[in-house]
Design an enzyme around this catalytic site. Structure first.
Site, mmCIF file in Angstrom:
data_model
loop_
_atom_site.group_PDB
_atom_site.id
_atom_site.type_symbol
_atom_site.label_atom_id
_atom_site.label_comp_id
_atom_site.label_asym_id
_atom_site.label_seq_id
_atom_site.Cartn_x
_atom_site.Cartn_y
_atom_site.Cartn_z
ATOM 1 N N SER A 85 -27.988 15.665 17.317
ATOM 2 C CA SER A 85 -28.358 15.290 18.682
ATOM 3 C C SER A 85 -29.093 16.440 19.377
ATOM 4 O O SER A 85 -28.671 17.602 19.286
ATOM 5 C CB SER A 85 -27.094 14.928 19.460
ATOM 6 O OG SER A 85 -27.420 14.619 20.787
ATOM 7 N N CYS A 96 -18.986 19.248 25.569
ATOM 8 C CA CYS A 96 -19.500 19.455 26.927
ATOM 9 C C CYS A 96 -18.360 19.828 27.883
ATOM 10 O O CYS A 96 -17.200 19.508 27.634
ATOM 11 C CB CYS A 96 -20.247 18.214 27.419
ATOM 12 S SG CYS A 96 -19.326 16.689 27.283
ATOM 13 N N ASN A 156 -20.563 21.574 16.800
ATOM 14 C CA ASN A 156 -21.645 21.904 17.728
ATOM 15 C C ASN A 156 -21.939 23.418 17.644
ATOM 16 O O ASN A 156 -21.483 24.098 16.734
ATOM 17 C CB ASN A 156 -21.238 21.489 19.145
ATOM 18 C CG ASN A 156 -22.427 21.089 19.999
ATOM 19 O OD1 ASN A 156 -23.423 21.808 20.045
ATOM 20 N ND2 ASN A 156 -22.341 19.951 20.668
ATOM 21 N N GLY A 212 -28.482 27.307 13.899
ATOM 22 C CA GLY A 212 -29.371 27.820 12.857
ATOM 23 C C GLY A 212 -28.628 28.438 11.689
ATOM 24 O O GLY A 212 -27.395 28.416 11.631
HETATM 25 C C1 LIG Z 1 -32.338 22.532 21.779
HETATM 26 C C2 LIG Z 1 -31.006 21.943 21.388
HETATM 27 C C3 LIG Z 1 -30.487 20.866 22.094
HETATM 28 C C4 LIG Z 1 -29.252 20.318 21.746
HETATM 29 N N1 LIG Z 1 -28.772 19.242 22.434
HETATM 30 C C5 LIG Z 1 -27.592 18.675 22.044
HETATM 31 C C6 LIG Z 1 -27.099 17.509 22.674
HETATM 32 O O1 LIG Z 1 -27.716 16.939 23.586
HETATM 33 N N2 LIG Z 1 -25.912 17.010 22.247
HETATM 34 C C7 LIG Z 1 -25.187 17.569 21.220
HETATM 35 O O2 LIG Z 1 -24.129 17.048 20.860
HETATM 36 N N3 LIG Z 1 -25.652 18.668 20.590
HETATM 37 C C8 LIG Z 1 -26.825 19.220 20.971
HETATM 38 N N4 LIG Z 1 -27.297 20.314 20.313
HETATM 39 C C9 LIG Z 1 -26.513 20.864 19.185
HETATM 40 C C10 LIG Z 1 -27.023 20.301 17.861
HETATM 41 O O3 LIG Z 1 -26.863 18.905 17.804
HETATM 42 C C11 LIG Z 1 -26.283 20.935 16.684
HETATM 43 O O4 LIG Z 1 -24.914 20.628 16.800
HETATM 44 C C12 LIG Z 1 -26.447 22.443 16.633
HETATM 45 O O5 LIG Z 1 -27.770 22.818 16.967
HETATM 46 C C13 LIG Z 1 -26.080 23.011 15.259
HETATM 47 O O6 LIG Z 1 -26.913 22.487 14.255
HETATM 48 P P1 LIG Z 1 -28.221 23.249 13.714
HETATM 49 O O7 LIG Z 1 -27.781 24.640 13.323
HETATM 50 O O8 LIG Z 1 -28.679 22.407 12.555
HETATM 51 O O9 LIG Z 1 -29.204 23.277 14.823
HETATM 52 C C14 LIG Z 1 -28.523 20.874 20.657
HETATM 53 C C15 LIG Z 1 -29.059 21.954 19.943
HETATM 54 C C16 LIG Z 1 -30.280 22.492 20.293
HETATM 55 C C17 LIG Z 1 -30.817 23.660 19.486
#
Ligand SMILES: Cc1cc2nc3c(=O)[nH]c(=O)nc-3n(C[C@H](O)[C@H](O)[C@H](O)COP(=O)(O)O)c2cc1C
Length: 315
Positions: free
Chosen positions: A23, A130, A192, A217
């Protein structure tokens, strides 16, 4: 090997393959890059009941091994989501998982009920990472009792498959996972972003307007793999691994740790085709190791010794 079986289940929700967006890292614009029918699920940005502007800028900064963000769930609100966004996805043969963020337990339930009525929605992800504005401002998912209440009330409000997206910012992720399980959740998203801070040494100011933000990341992947393993140790609920999946190797690692599926966030910002490449890599790995069914890989990490109950700390 012709008939690779890539399908996995999250409760009653069937995913044709285990790769989906995280998300906040997925947008309709990606439609021009690849076919959404090739995804395991579509997961748009978390939606809030009312429109929200988001946090102070700057909202993102790059760090070694990833990024920090503090977007603050910028949102056009539930009404826009129902009227404008959800219908867009109707034409795809891919389940739509709606991610919801709310300010109170009751608001979670109310939103789950409203969104649950949509025939185009196949599942609901409860973003319990949240802040609880009615309480102390900490995330719901930092407190087992509050996590229980959010899931329980949402469970009573809808028959849709429910996934709780956990926060890694806790001492015992197992405790929160178990609370969600006893409240009737169908799957767990682990997890998250990790609470973080970065300072510009020249201006001496925090690099994020909101001071603190969530780190995502590649740098967080080993922490998430550890948490998937810990959660798998206490429950058989399906797990979606999320945090630092940049390549297909990362996805396989999370599946071996116990995830049934993975979500891809930061990687898609760098390479919008990442999810498709991850899916191809998973298939090639399965062919190379003669694994016909992806489910045969879930939790198949080979541990050196039989683990005792609880956390094993082996430095
Ligand atoms: C720019 C951005 C916006 C995000 N917005 C949400 C969100 O609206 N809801 C949510 O549950 N997680 C949100 N996340 C968290 C991501 O869904 C994910 O859990 C987190 O980035 C870890 O995964 P990754 O390392 O693959 O990015 C957001 C992450 C980023 C970087």
């Amino acid at each position: 090997m012709q008939n690779l079986k890539l399908g996995v289940q999250i409760g009653n929700l069937y995913l044709k393959n285990p790769v989906m967006p995280a998300s906040g890292a997925f947008g309709y614009e990606m439609e021009s890059l690849f076919d959404f029918n090739d995804l395991g699920a579509i997961v748009p940005k978390s939606i809030t009941k009312y429109p929200r502007g988001g946090n102070a800028t700057p909202r993102v900064c790059e760090i070694t091994g990833g990024m920090i963000n503090s977007i603050g769930i910028q949102s056009k609100g539930l009404a826009y989501y129902l009227e404008e966004l959800i219908p867009n996805y109707q034409k795809y043969d891919t389940p739509l998982i709606a991610s919801i963020s709310a300010d109170s337990v009751d608001e979670f339930a109310e939103m789950a009920e409203i969104i649950g009525r949509e025939s185009t929605v196949s599942g609901i992800e409860l973003n319990i990472s949240c802040p609880n504005l009615e309480g102390d401002g900490n995330a719901f998912g930092m407190d087992a009792e509050l996590s229980y209440q959010v899931v329980k009330k949402a469970r009573e409000a809808t028959d849709q498959p429910l996934i709780a997206k956990l926060t890694p910012n806790v001492t015992s992720i197992q405790e929160i996972a178990l609370a969600c399980e006893s409240a009737g959740v169908d799957g767990l998203n682990v997890a998250n972003t990790i609470l973080a801070m970065a300072i510009d040494i020249h201006t001496r100011k925090p690099k994020i307007g909101n001071v603190l933000g969530g780190m995502s990341g590649p740098a967080i992947k080993p922490i998430i793999v550890r948490m998937i393993h810990q959660v798998r140790g206490v429950t058989n609920l399906p797990i979606i691994g999320c945090g630092g999946v940049m390549t297909w190797e990362d996805a396989i690692e999370m599946i071996l740790a116990g995830a049934s599926a993975v979500q891809v966030g930061t990687s898609s910002f760098i390479n919008p085709m990442a999810m498709m490449e991850i899916l191809e890599g998973i298939k090639e790995y399965m062919i190379a190791y003669e694994i016909e069914d992806i489910r045969d890989l879930i939790g198949k990490v080979e541990l050196p010794i039989q683990e005792n109950e609880g956390v094993r700390i082996a430095y």
